[in-house]
Structures are given as structure tokens and as C-alpha cells.
Design a protein around this motif. Structure first.
Motif, PDB file in Angstrom:
ATOM      1  N   LEU A   1       0.796  -1.224   0.000  1.00 15.76           N
ATOM      2  CA  LEU A   1       0.000   0.000   0.000  1.00 15.76           C
ATOM      3  C   LEU A   1       0.829   1.274   0.000  1.00 15.76           C
ATOM      4  CD1 LEU A   1      -2.834  -0.963   2.513  1.00 15.76           C
ATOM      5  CD2 LEU A   1      -2.964  -0.911   0.021  1.00 15.76           C
TER       6      LEU A   1
ATOM      7  N   ASP B   1      -1.765   4.703  -7.019  1.00 14.56           N
ATOM      8  CA  ASP B   1      -3.101   4.246  -7.400  1.00 14.56           C
ATOM      9  C   ASP B   1      -4.015   3.999  -6.198  1.00 14.56           C
ATOM     10  OD1 ASP B   1      -1.642   2.132  -6.478  1.00 14.56           O
ATOM     11  OD2 ASP B   1      -2.382   0.694  -7.953  1.00 14.56           O
ATOM     12  N   ILE B   2      -3.590   4.407  -5.002  1.00 18.15           N
ATOM     13  CA  ILE B   2      -4.393   4.203  -3.807  1.00 18.15           C
ATOM     14  C   ILE B   2      -5.209   5.452  -3.512  1.00 18.15           C
ATOM     15  CG2 ILE B   2      -4.352   3.627  -1.356  1.00 18.15           C
ATOM     16  CD1 ILE B   2      -3.344   1.387  -3.079  1.00 18.15           C
ATOM     17  N   LYS B   3      -6.513   5.274  -3.266  1.00 16.90           N
ATOM     18  CA  LYS B   3      -7.404   6.386  -2.978  1.00 16.90           C
ATOM     19  C   LYS B   3      -7.743   6.410  -1.489  1.00 16.90           C
ATOM     20  CE  LYS B   3      -9.584   6.318  -7.556  1.00 16.90           C
ATOM     21  NZ  LYS B   3     -10.877   6.168  -8.296  1.00 16.90           N
TER      22      LYS B   3
ATOM     23  N   GLU C   1     -10.596   6.832  -0.116  1.00 17.03           N
ATOM     24  CA  GLU C   1     -11.803   6.051   0.150  1.00 17.03           C
ATOM     25  C   GLU C   1     -11.477   4.575   0.340  1.00 17.03           C
ATOM     26  OE1 GLU C   1     -12.809   9.880  -1.434  1.00 17.03           O
ATOM     27  OE2 GLU C   1     -11.449   8.322  -2.200  1.00 17.03           O
ATOM     28  N   ASP C   2     -10.496   4.072  -0.404  1.00 14.31           N
ATOM     29  CA  ASP C   2     -10.097   2.668  -0.256  1.00 14.31           C
ATOM     30  C   ASP C   2      -9.377   2.439   1.076  1.00 14.31           C
ATOM     31  OD1 ASP C   2     -11.137   2.027  -2.761  1.00 14.31           O
ATOM     32  OD2 ASP C   2      -9.269   2.563  -3.773  1.00 14.31           O
ATOM     33  N   ILE C   3      -8.542   3.408   1.464  1.00  9.67           N
ATOM     34  CA  ILE C   3      -7.851   3.298   2.754  1.00  9.67           C
ATOM     35  C   ILE C   3      -8.870   3.344   3.893  1.00  9.67           C
ATOM     36  CG2 ILE C   3      -6.224   4.421   4.319  1.00  9.67           C
ATOM     37  CD1 ILE C   3      -4.903   3.011   1.977  1.00  9.67           C
ATOM     38  N   TYR C   4      -9.855   4.217   3.767  1.00 13.54           N
ATOM     39  CA  TYR C   4     -10.888   4.326   4.794  1.00 13.54           C
ATOM     40  C   TYR C   4     -11.639   3.001   4.941  1.00 13.54           C
ATOM     41  CZ  TYR C   4     -15.030   5.982   7.278  1.00 13.54           C
ATOM     42  OH  TYR C   4     -16.046   6.140   8.190  1.00 13.54           O
ATOM     43  N   LYS C   5     -11.959   2.381   3.833  1.00 14.52           N
ATOM     44  CA  LYS C   5     -12.645   1.088   3.874  1.00 14.52           C
ATOM     45  C   LYS C   5     -11.781   0.041   4.563  1.00 14.52           C
ATOM     46  CE  LYS C   5     -14.862  -2.387   0.927  1.00 14.52           C
ATOM     47  NZ  LYS C   5     -15.185  -2.780  -0.481  1.00 14.52           N
ATOM     48  N   LEU C   6     -10.476   0.064   4.290  1.00 16.64           N
ATOM     49  CA  LEU C   6      -9.550  -0.870   4.929  1.00 16.64           C
ATOM     50  C   LEU C   6      -9.539  -0.672   6.442  1.00 16.64           C
ATOM     51  CD1 LEU C   6      -7.245  -2.965   4.886  1.00 16.64           C
ATOM     52  CD2 LEU C   6      -5.671  -1.077   4.410  1.00 16.64           C
ATOM     53  N   TYR C   7      -9.508   0.578   6.883  1.00 17.03           N
ATOM     54  CA  TYR C   7      -9.524   0.861   8.321  1.00 17.03           C
ATOM     55  C   TYR C   7     -10.834   0.388   8.957  1.00 17.03           C
ATOM     56  CZ  TYR C   7      -5.193   3.521   8.927  1.00 17.03           C
ATOM     57  OH  TYR C   7      -3.872   3.880   9.042  1.00 17.03           O
TER      58      TYR C   7
ATOM     59  N   GLU D   1     -12.786  -2.016   7.963  1.00 18.98           N
ATOM     60  CA  GLU D   1     -12.805  -3.482   8.005  1.00 18.98           C
ATOM     61  C   GLU D   1     -11.871  -4.018   9.088  1.00 18.98           C
ATOM     62  OE1 GLU D   1     -11.767  -4.504   4.034  1.00 18.98           O
ATOM     63  OE2 GLU D   1     -13.808  -4.214   3.244  1.00 18.98           O
TER      64      GLU D   1
END
Length: 345
Positions: free
Chosen positions: A166, A252-254, A256-262, A264
Motif C-alpha cells: 500500500l 493508485d491508492i485512494k 476512500e479505499d484506505i478508509y474502507k480498509l480501516y 474493516e
């Protein structure tokens, strides 16, 4: 009932453990010790305990160990080993709130603390006590090294992002600010009211002794060597920590994707709250609680993730986390005695 004893109970950490244990439905406090205040009552030193806890501070730590099922030790570095050994010899559990059982490498301990491990066999039994990352080991442990307050805020803030694919840079910058209680009860030049009031300043920039602990645990999470530049600051407040971390992400990391990872990662963790995007973590709303609040932000121009993590340094950073560990060690619900809500204003 679990019988609990506190060695070094007259300090801030020990008194905070006592405050929580007195409200724990499964615990009886059977003994407290403190050389500097021996034979005084707890309530003489801390008036908030008046008519609630009038136990005397004992001078003999062995008596506290003999009475208890679990020992909490709030002692300076280099003192806990013999008490831990005596506790384990009696098949009891020992939770060290100091630094003596946090670092895996004795050379790191010698360099950063100016001490050495005298009982190397004892350190083979130590388990690092961050429940969110070491829960299964804690459940089986008899000897816990309770994490430092700064390392707790930093690790919880960074744990989900430590997947190697990441981020682009294995060097992370960490700025943290702590309330004055983080320096302990002993007065120093920097902790005088006239020095801290209406002031805000860094200290031990780049050479704070919590650095190796943070790097040790982040490296375990990542599986790759992580290096940090750590700059702590002193806030003119009694308690609380705000840690701000800067992580270079791959392009390529957004956010919103990091937020979803946190979300989860922490969805089943009661004491870690990932705030909605656009919100800012604020230490006011975690003080006196065992919560860690995390907010995520993005410097879009430089594609740098900014993570803000807030805890109460005396609770999730010290006493609350120690009791969370005790609950795991004794098979209790992890939140027992810890369900406190922070102030609303």
C-alpha cells in the motif's frame, strides 16, 4: 473475584489503575505498595479516593504479591524484573506498566534506557500487550509488557496501512503531542506550571526512547523494516495524546479505499473508532476513556496519507489498556470495567 495488587501505586499510572479497578465488577484490590508514601492511606495522597479506598500503601512488595492473583507494576525502568519473577514463581500474573518488558532486543533496551536485562530467561516469557494486534498471545500469557502511550497511539493509527503493497516509503514521520501526565509524577523543569502553561514545544526530537518500540512493532506488522522520525511535543493539558503520521502512498491508492480498509480492520474492535471521512480526531472526546479515535486525511498534491490518532495517555495509553490485558488473561469480556464515555464538551 480476581484479587489484584499494585506495586508503585502512588504514581500516576498506579493510581489510575486503582481508579479503574475499584469500578471493576470482577476485581477486589487486596494490596497496594509505595516506598515513598509507605503507611499513608491512598485517600491521603489522592483525595478523590476518600471514603472509597482507604487502603494503606505497604512498604513490602512481597506482601502485595502474596495477597494477589495479578500484579500491576507502575515502576521506573530497570526495577520490575525481580517482582515479575516472584509473581511468576507463585503462578500468578504480572502486568508491567513500565518499559522493562516491551523491547525484544536487549541491545535496544541498553541503548535507549541505559539499563540491561538481568534475567534473560524471564524475557523469553514476555508478551507485548497491545490487544488489537496480540490478543491471542495475551490470552495465554502470564507476563505482559504494557505498551507505551505514544507507541499505542501510533501503532493503532498505522496498523491497517502496514500492508507492504500500500505504501511507497518505509520511512514514516510521526508528530505526537502529550499531556503533562505522560512525564510522570516527578516534577522536572519542563513540567513546572509556569513552563507548560500557555506553551507548546517539542522535546527529545528524534531521540525519544519510545522510538525503538514503535519501530519494533510496526516492522512486525509490515514484515519489512520500518523506520520512523519521531518528534514528541508537550501539551499544556493534564492528559491526552494526539499523534499525526504521514505516509507516502503508492499512486493508485485512494483515500476512500484506505478508509474502507480501516473500517474493516477495526469493525470488531470496541475501543478503536474510525471517524467518518471529513471528521478530525480530537483528544477532548477520548479523555478518561479507553478509546482510540482515528481520522484519515489525504494531501492530494503529494499523495500523502495523514493519519490522526487520539487516546488518553493514562487510560488506553496506560491503565485502561493494562486492565484490558487483565480481562483477556482471565477470560473475561475485554470491555469489563472499561465502558466509560468521554466528555461531551
Amino acid at each position: 473475584m480476581i484479587k489484584a495488587g499494585i506495586i508503585g501505586a502512588s504514581g500516576y499510572a498506579g493510581s489510575e489503575v486503582l481508579r479503574f479497578l475499584l469500578n471493576h465488577p470482577e476485581v477486589e484490590v487486596v494490596g497496594v505498595s509505595a516506598h515513598s508514601d509507605a503507611n499513608k492511606k491512598v485517600s491521603e495522597l489522592y483525595p478523590s479516593f476518600y471514603q472509597i479506598c482507604d487502603l494503606p500503601f505497604l512498604e513490602d512488595e512481597d506482601e502485595v504479591i502474596a495477597r494477589a492473583d495479578v500484579i500491576f507494576a507502575g515502576l521506573p525502568a530497570g526495577i520490575s524484573e525481580p517482582f515479575a519473577q516472584k509473581t511468576l514463581d507463585q503462578n500468578k500474573k504480572f502486568i508491567d506498566l513500565g518499559a522493562d518488558f516491551r523491547l525484544d532486543n536487549p541491545e535496544d533496551y541498553a541503548f535507549w534506557y541505559g539499563k540491561k536485562y538481568e534475567n534473560s530467561a524471564l524475557h523469553q516469557q514476555q508478551v507485548y500487550g497491545l490487544p488489537e494486534t496480540h490478543r491471542n498471545e495475551i490470552k495465554q500469557a502470564s507476563l505482559i509488557g504494557n505498551p507505551g502511550c505514544y507507541p499505542t497511539s501510533v501503532q493503532l493509527g498505522l496498523y491497517p496501512i502496514m500492508l507492504p503493497h500500500l505504501y511507497a516509503n518505509k520511512h514514516i514521520i510521526v508528530n505526537s503531542a502529550s499531556g503533562v501526565t505522560g512525564a510522570g509524577k516527578k516534577l522536572t523543569e519542563d513540567t513546572h506550571f509556569t513552563k507548560t502553561n500557555e506553551s507548546f514545544h517539542p522535546y527529545k526530537a528524534g531521540n525519544h526512547r519510545h522510538t525503538p518500540e514503535i519501530e519494533q512493532e510496526l516492522t512486525k506488522m509490515s514484515g519489512e523494516a520500518i523506520h520512523i522520525t519521531f518528534v514528541p511535543h508537550l501539551l499544556p493539558v493534564n492528559r491526552g495524546i494526539v499523534s499525526t503520521m504521514y505516509i507516502d502512498l503508492k499512486k493508485d491508492i485512494k483515500l476512500e479505499d484506505i478508509y474502507k480498509l480501516y473500517q474493516e480492520t477495526y469493525q470488531d474492535e470496541q475501543f478503536v473508532r474510525v471517524l467518518p471521512l471529513g471528521k478530525q480526531a480530537d483528544l477532548k472526546f477520548v479523555t478518561y476513556t479507553n478509546y482510540c479515535d482515528i481520522s484519515l486525511h489525504m494531501d492530494e498534491r503529494n499523495h500523502t496519507l495523514i493519519v490522526v490518532s487520539t487516546i488518553d495517555n493514562m487510560v488506553k495509553g496506560t491503565a485502561g489498556q493494562a486492565i484490558q490485558n487483565m480481562n483477556l488473561m482471565f477470560g473475561l469480556k475485554e470491555n469489563t470495567g472499561l465502558n466509560y464515555v468521554g466528555p461531551s464538551f
